[in-house]
Write a protein that holds these residues in place. Sequence first.
Motif, PDB file in Angstrom:
ATOM      1  N   TYR A  17       6.657  13.444  -1.178  1.00 17.36           N
ATOM      2  CA  TYR A  17       6.689  13.105   0.248  1.00 17.36           C
ATOM      3  C   TYR A  17       8.122  13.155   0.770  1.00 17.36           C
ATOM      4  N   CYS A  18       9.060  12.636  -0.012  1.00 12.68           N
ATOM      5  CA  CYS A  18      10.477  12.647   0.380  1.00 12.68           C
ATOM      6  C   CYS A  18      11.090  14.031   0.243  1.00 12.68           C
ATOM      7  N   ILE A  19      10.723  14.734  -0.827  1.00 12.65           N
ATOM      8  CA  ILE A  19      11.256  16.076  -1.043  1.00 12.65           C
ATOM      9  C   ILE A  19      10.876  16.998   0.108  1.00 12.65           C
ATOM     10  N   ASP A  20       9.621  16.925   0.537  1.00 16.83           N
ATOM     11  CA  ASP A  20       9.178  17.791   1.637  1.00 16.83           C
ATOM     12  C   ASP A  20       9.962  17.510   2.914  1.00 16.83           C
ATOM     13  N   LYS A  21      10.318  16.251   3.143  1.00 19.49           N
ATOM     14  CA  LYS A  21      11.141  15.925   4.306  1.00 19.49           C
ATOM     15  C   LYS A  21      12.543  16.515   4.167  1.00 19.49           C
ATOM     16  N   LEU A  22      13.117  16.442   2.978  1.00 19.20           N
ATOM     17  CA  LEU A  22      14.441  17.012   2.744  1.00 19.20           C
ATOM     18  C   LEU A  22      14.424  18.537   2.849  1.00 19.20           C
ATOM     19  N   LYS A  23      13.283  19.128   2.590  1.00 20.47           N
ATOM     20  CA  LYS A  23      13.141  20.586   2.678  1.00 20.47           C
ATOM     21  C   LYS A  23      12.696  21.040   4.062  1.00 20.47           C
ATOM     22  N   GLY A  24      12.295  20.096   4.928  1.00 18.76           N
ATOM     23  CA  GLY A  24      11.762  20.480   6.228  1.00 18.76           C
ATOM     24  C   GLY A  24      10.430  21.179   6.114  1.00 18.76           C
ATOM     25  N   PHE A  25       9.634  20.787   5.123  1.00 15.44           N
ATOM     26  CA  PHE A  25       8.409  21.518   4.783  1.00 15.44           C
ATOM     27  C   PHE A  25       7.207  20.592   4.856  1.00 15.44           C
ATOM     28  N   THR A  26       6.162  21.033   5.530  1.00 12.40           N
ATOM     29  CA  THR A  26       4.892  20.328   5.542  1.00 12.40           C
ATOM     30  C   THR A  26       3.843  21.245   4.937  1.00 12.40           C
ATOM     31  N   SER A  59       0.824  -1.205   0.000  1.00 13.34           N
ATOM     32  CA  SER A  59       0.000   0.000   0.000  1.00 13.34           C
ATOM     33  C   SER A  59       0.859   1.256   0.000  1.00 13.34           C
ATOM     34  N   VAL A  60       0.240   2.373  -0.338  1.00 16.63           N
ATOM     35  CA  VAL A  60       0.938   3.664  -0.312  1.00 16.63           C
ATOM     36  C   VAL A  60       1.433   3.973   1.093  1.00 16.63           C
ATOM     37  N   ASP A  61       0.582   3.753   2.085  1.00 15.77           N
ATOM     38  CA  ASP A  61       0.985   4.034   3.469  1.00 15.77           C
ATOM     39  C   ASP A  61       2.156   3.154   3.893  1.00 15.77           C
ATOM     40  N   LYS A  62       2.130   1.880   3.504  1.00 13.32           N
ATOM     41  CA  LYS A  62       3.221   0.970   3.852  1.00 13.32           C
ATOM     42  C   LYS A  62       4.516   1.405   3.169  1.00 13.32           C
ATOM     43  N   ALA A  63       4.418   1.876   1.930  1.00 17.54           N
ATOM     44  CA  ALA A  63       5.606   2.357   1.220  1.00 17.54           C
ATOM     45  C   ALA A  63       6.208   3.565   1.930  1.00 17.54           C
ATOM     46  N   LYS A  64       5.356   4.456   2.412  1.00 19.44           N
ATOM     47  CA  LYS A  64       5.861   5.629   3.136  1.00 19.44           C
ATOM     48  C   LYS A  64       6.488   5.211   4.467  1.00 19.44           C
ATOM     49  N   GLU A  65       5.918   4.207   5.121  1.00 14.40           N
ATOM     50  CA  GLU A  65       6.512   3.700   6.366  1.00 14.40           C
ATOM     51  C   GLU A  65       7.907   3.137   6.110  1.00 14.40           C
ATOM     52  N   LEU A  66       8.071   2.399   5.013  1.00 10.75           N
ATOM     53  CA  LEU A  66       9.376   1.840   4.675  1.00 10.75           C
ATOM     54  C   LEU A  66      10.396   2.940   4.391  1.00 10.75           C
ATOM     55  N   ILE A  67       9.943   4.005   3.776  1.00  4.60           N
ATOM     56  CA  ILE A  67      10.827   5.150   3.530  1.00  4.60           C
ATOM     57  C   ILE A  67      11.273   5.758   4.855  1.00  4.60           C
ATOM     58  N   ASP A  68      10.326   5.954   5.758  1.00  2.00           N
ATOM     59  CA  ASP A  68      10.657   6.546   7.060  1.00  2.00           C
ATOM     60  C   ASP A  68      11.636   5.677   7.846  1.00  2.00           C
ATOM     61  N   VAL A  69      11.500   4.364   7.735  1.00  2.00           N
ATOM     62  CA  VAL A  69      12.368   3.444   8.475  1.00  2.00           C
ATOM     63  C   VAL A  69      13.764   3.380   7.865  1.00  2.00           C
ATOM     64  N   ASN A  70      13.857   3.411   6.550  1.00  2.00           N
ATOM     65  CA  ASN A  70      15.121   3.148   5.866  1.00  2.00           C
ATOM     66  C   ASN A  70      15.938   4.389   5.528  1.00  2.00           C
TER      67      ASN A  70
END
Length: 408
Positions: free
Chosen positions: A322-331, A8-19
Motif C-alpha cells: 500500500y505504501c510502495i504504490d503511493k511512493l511509485k504513484g501507482f494504483t 483494523s487494517v483500514d484504520k492502520a492505512k488511515e494512520l499512514i495517510d495522516v502521518n
Amino acid sequence: MDLFNVISVDKAKELIDVNFKLGPKSEYVNLMDSLERIIYNDIISEINVPHFKRSTVDGYAVNSRDIAGASESIPAIMDYKGEVLMGKEPSTNINFPGECVYVPTGGMLPDGADSVVMVEYSEKMDSNTVLINKPNAHGENVVEIGEDISKGECIIKKGRKIRAYELGVMSSLGMMQVQVCKRPKIAVISTGDEIVDPKEEPKMGEVRDINSYVMQAFAIEDGCEPINYGVIKDDFELLKDTVNKAIDEADIVLISGGSSVGKKDATIDVINSLGQPGVLVHGIAIKPGKPTIIGKISDKIVFGLPGHPLSAAIVYKVMVKYCIDKLKGFTEEIFPTVCNFSMNYHSAKGREEYLPVTLTWNENEIIASPVLSKSGIISGFSKAYGFIKIDKNLEGIRQGERVLVYRF
C-alpha cells in the motif's frame, strides 16, 4: 509485558495517510529502460500519428465518386497513373476524374484520393488501364491523419505501468527519454538469535533466514530497489545502529522479527529510541500478522513484521505494498478470480483474515481449497495460488460459496 492495542487494517492505512507524505519522485530514463516503470506525468502527443494518409491494404487509390456503382458486369474503367513506393511520397497525384494509383499496405495516399480499392477487386488490362468492379465508401481502407494518435491527445496517463505496448506508442512519437517515477528503496533487516544465513548449516534450534529473501523478492517484483542489511542478532545497540543507517538510505524500512511481546523482541524499543513519534501502531486486526508494528522515524515509515514467513508475506501484501504504490504513484487494477469454495471454513470474527488457497478446475467451475498449516510453517504460501480475504465481521465460508481469489 505490554499486550497489543489492535486496530483494523483500514484504520492502520488511515494512520499512514495522516502521518506520512508518500508520493513519487521522478527521473528520466532511456526508452528501453522504461519497461515496467511507472509514468510520472501524463504523456501528451505533440504530433499526429500517422502524419499522412495511409493505406491499410494493397490496392488502387481512387476518388470514391469515380467508382460509384461499379460492379463485375459494369466495371469502372480507370486511368493508371503509376505506383507509390513504400516509405516514399507519391510521385504522382490524382488530378482528374477516373485516375488511380497503386498503393501498397502502409503506403502514403496521393493527393486527390480518398479511398483504396483492394487489389482483389481490380484487373489490370494494360499499362494504362485498370478495371475496378466494386464501389468504395469515402475513407475505406485508409487510416486518416491523426486517426491513431492526434496532436494534443493524452495517450498515456500518469500512474500507468509501462508495458511493451506503451513503449511502442512512445517510440511512435519519437520519445527516447521518458519521465518515470523513481524506484523506492526498501531496507530489509532480519532479526533474531535463531536466524542464520542460508549458506550456513543451522544448529539445533536455529533456522535459515527466509524473510530477508522473500521481502527482497517482493520488493523487486514491485519495482523497488531492496537493500539487504543481513541478519541482526537480538542486540539492542546493534539493531539500533542498523535501523538508523537504513533510515538514511531507504524510503521504507522492514524489520522482520521482534514484533511480538517476548522479552527479547526489541523492535519497539529501537524505533522509540530513534525519535518521535516512534511507534504508531502495535497490533493490526489481521490474520496472519497480528503483531505488526508501524513506526515513524525522521518522516520515514518503519514496519516491524512478524517473524513467521507467511505472516510477514501477508502483511507485506496488505500494508507495505500500500505504501510502495503511493511512493511509485501507482494504483494497481486488480481483477480477482471468482471461485467456489471447497469446504466449510471457520474464521474468528474481529480479524480480517487472508487465507492461502490452491485452485483446481472441476468441469465448468474453479474450486478454491484452503492451504491449512500451523503458524510458522513456511511451505504454505509456496503451495498457494493466491488468497481469499475474509471480512472481520464474518464467521467463515460455507462449502460451495462464491469467493474472490487474489493472486499472491
